[in-house]
Enzyme design. Structure first.
Site, mmCIF file in Angstrom:
data_model
loop_
_atom_site.group_PDB
_atom_site.id
_atom_site.type_symbol
_atom_site.label_atom_id
_atom_site.label_comp_id
_atom_site.label_asym_id
_atom_site.label_seq_id
_atom_site.Cartn_x
_atom_site.Cartn_y
_atom_site.Cartn_z
ATOM 1 N N ASP A 1 46.017 46.491 43.305
ATOM 2 C CA ASP A 1 45.838 45.205 42.625
ATOM 3 C C ASP A 1 46.343 45.409 41.205
ATOM 4 O O ASP A 1 45.747 46.169 40.432
ATOM 5 C CB ASP A 1 44.335 44.859 42.643
ATOM 6 C CG ASP A 1 44.020 43.574 41.873
ATOM 7 O OD1 ASP A 1 44.916 43.067 41.169
ATOM 8 O OD2 ASP A 1 42.873 43.102 41.969
ATOM 9 N N ASP B 1 35.069 33.922 46.076
ATOM 10 C CA ASP B 1 36.062 35.010 45.979
ATOM 11 C C ASP B 1 36.365 35.635 47.347
ATOM 12 O O ASP B 1 36.663 36.840 47.447
ATOM 13 C CB ASP B 1 35.604 36.120 45.009
ATOM 14 C CG ASP B 1 35.793 35.718 43.550
ATOM 15 O OD1 ASP B 1 36.213 34.581 43.280
ATOM 16 O OD2 ASP B 1 35.479 36.554 42.680
ATOM 17 N N TYR C 1 45.487 37.856 35.519
ATOM 18 C CA TYR C 1 44.133 38.372 35.329
ATOM 19 C C TYR C 1 44.042 39.794 35.894
ATOM 20 O O TYR C 1 44.463 40.056 37.018
ATOM 21 C CB TYR C 1 43.105 37.451 35.997
ATOM 22 C CG TYR C 1 41.717 37.852 35.611
ATOM 23 C CD1 TYR C 1 41.289 37.675 34.296
ATOM 24 C CD2 TYR C 1 40.858 38.459 36.514
ATOM 25 C CE1 TYR C 1 40.035 38.081 33.898
ATOM 26 C CE2 TYR C 1 39.603 38.874 36.122
ATOM 27 C CZ TYR C 1 39.199 38.683 34.812
ATOM 28 O OH TYR C 1 37.961 39.102 34.420
ATOM 29 N N TYR D 1 32.529 49.618 37.954
ATOM 30 C CA TYR D 1 33.133 48.713 38.913
ATOM 31 C C TYR D 1 34.489 48.190 38.442
ATOM 32 O O TYR D 1 34.588 47.553 37.410
ATOM 33 C CB TYR D 1 32.199 47.529 39.195
ATOM 34 C CG TYR D 1 32.749 46.680 40.305
ATOM 35 C CD1 TYR D 1 32.778 47.176 41.604
ATOM 36 C CD2 TYR D 1 33.303 45.439 40.055
ATOM 37 C CE1 TYR D 1 33.329 46.443 42.620
ATOM 38 C CE2 TYR D 1 33.856 44.701 41.072
ATOM 39 C CZ TYR D 1 33.862 45.200 42.348
ATOM 40 O OH TYR D 1 34.415 44.481 43.361
ATOM 41 N N LYS E 1 36.430 46.390 44.407
ATOM 42 C CA LYS E 1 36.254 47.252 45.584
ATOM 43 C C LYS E 1 37.617 47.805 45.955
ATOM 44 O O LYS E 1 38.647 47.203 45.656
ATOM 45 C CB LYS E 1 35.721 46.414 46.755
ATOM 46 C CG LYS E 1 34.217 46.242 46.724
ATOM 47 C CD LYS E 1 33.499 47.358 47.441
ATOM 48 C CE LYS E 1 32.004 47.071 47.430
ATOM 49 N NZ LYS E 1 31.197 48.285 47.583
#
Ligand code: F6R
Ligand code: MG
Ligand code: MG
Length: 386
Positions: free
Chosen positions: A11, A290, A89, A232, A235
């Protein structure tokens, strides 16, 4: 000759927030790989699910090849530059280190690789999940390779009848074990039911498999981003490669494992249980809360280092029922708001932002008075009870 399939995903920024990739960034990654793969890769394919860009690479250099890993890393870096420029983002969020250091493992991106002896037709499926964790593969991989109610080939096909060998990782202790199914199915299940700790990393055929002895036939990304980063950072949405047909689960036996939208951990803030919804590429965008967590399946064949495909396997009305059930489960679970078991148990919230909230209240806690002593104190207020 051996061939290697390397699948690396990250990501590197999303639109508007953790929902979807931004097509020009995907194009940038694709352009980089295309321009720099000469002499290194024999073929490649760029895809995406949710906010993750996925690079599938075919080559002859074996697993853990630093040049192949570097190509993926540099392609993600190139994509990140554009992601930052347009203000996506979380731009570059999975690239946890500044400089490449020889192997992409532990640097943020997820990686699944296998070196194979290609058959005369080498069909395989890449499964890509978003908003969940590597343990989400435990259930379907077990169904495909060990459950005859899912995979009748285990009963009917003599090549599959002896079963398969599961390599399971304990990702908390960094240990692994190999166990054969069906003999030790109960031991396998005893572990992989705890999917946040024990994850199926690979599946192998037996040395006695007539068509494909001692071969790696499935591999899953098992990187634990939260353990690498210490806090975090999303995930570690997993991907897996599963070889199919001819003494292995048929295409439809492999896909069938996703016909029940089983519960996985992840979803909103990596903190909730929810159903895994199988979708076609056109629906691979995370929206409701989400999510919900989704899986896409791309089917390929490989010949002489070249890929044909993919076929978008879940873009099929036969999966509408699974999708409907998933949405019903979403409606049901969402009504629980922040309560367990919709929200994950405390032990799995350790790397989220929740502990910060709870620790702020720490100084306000007072000991709970022993009720027996309290009753005696009230009955005789002048006596010192301690
Ligand atoms: C889940 C995920 C999202 C984010 C959520 C909050 O893996 O990535 O659900 O956790 O959108 O994101 P931040 O904290 O970045 O605003
Ligand atoms: Mg994300
Ligand atoms: Mg993601």
């Amino acid at each position: 000759m051996k061939t290697t399939i390397s699948h690396i995903k990250a990501d590197i920024g999303s639109l508007p927030g953790h929902s979807s990739v931004f097509p020009p960034v995907v194009d940038e990654v694709a352009k980089y790989v295309k321009e720099h793969s000469q002499g290194l890769l024999t073929d490649h394919y760029i895809s995406h699910v949710g906010d993750d860009i996925q690079i599938t690479m075919i080559h002859n250099r074996g697993i853990d090849d630093s040049e192949v890993h570097k190509l993926a890393w540099d392609a993600f870096k190139a994509g990140t530059e554009l992601a930052k420029k347009v203000g996506l983002y979380g731009a570059g969020q999975d690239l946890l280190k500044d400089a490449f250091s020889g192997n992409i493992k532990g640097m943020g991106p997820g990686i699944a690789e296998m070196e194979i002896t290609p058959r005369k037709s080498e069909p395989f499926i890449i499964y890509m999940m978003d908003k969940t964790e590597p343990g989400a593969f435990n259930y379907p991989i077990y169904k495909m390779f060990a459950d005859p109610f899912n995979t009748p080939g285990l009963v009917i096909d003599p090549n599959m009848h002896e079963g398969f060998i599961f390599e399971i990782w304990d990702i908390m202790e960094a240990k692994k074990i190999e166990l054969p199914a069906p003999e030790l199915s109960y031991d396998i299940l005893a572990m992989i039911g705890s999917k946040s700790r024990y994850v199926v990393k690979r599946v192998f055929t037996r040395p006695t498999h007539e068509k494909l002895p001692d071969e790696n036939v499935a591999v899953i990304t098992t990187d634990k981003l939260s353990l690498i980063a210490g806090e975090y950072v999303g995930k570690d949405d997993p991907a897996g490669i599963v070889r199919i047909q001819s003494g292995l689960p048929a295409s439809g036996e492999s896909l069938e494992a996703f016909s029940h939208p089983y519960l996985v951990s992840g979803w909103m803030r990596g903190s909730f249980n929810g159903p895994l919804m199988p979708v076609g590429m056109k629906d691979a965008n995370m929206t409701r809360f989400d999510g919900p967590p989704r899986v896409v399946a791309l089917g390929f064949v490989l010949k002489d280092g070249k890929l044909s495909g993919p076929i978008d396997m879940f873009a099929d009305p036969a999966y509408d029922g699974a999708r409907r059930t998933a949405v019903d489960v979403v409606d049901y679970l969402r009504r629980m708001g922040p309560f367990e078991p919709h929200r994950l148990p405390d032990s799995e919230m350790e790397y989220t932002t929740l502990p910060k909230v709870v620790s702020k209240l720490g100084s306000k806690f007072v000991p709970i008075e022993n009720p027996v002593k309290k009753k005696a104190r009230l009955a005789n207020p002048t006596r010192d009870m301690d």
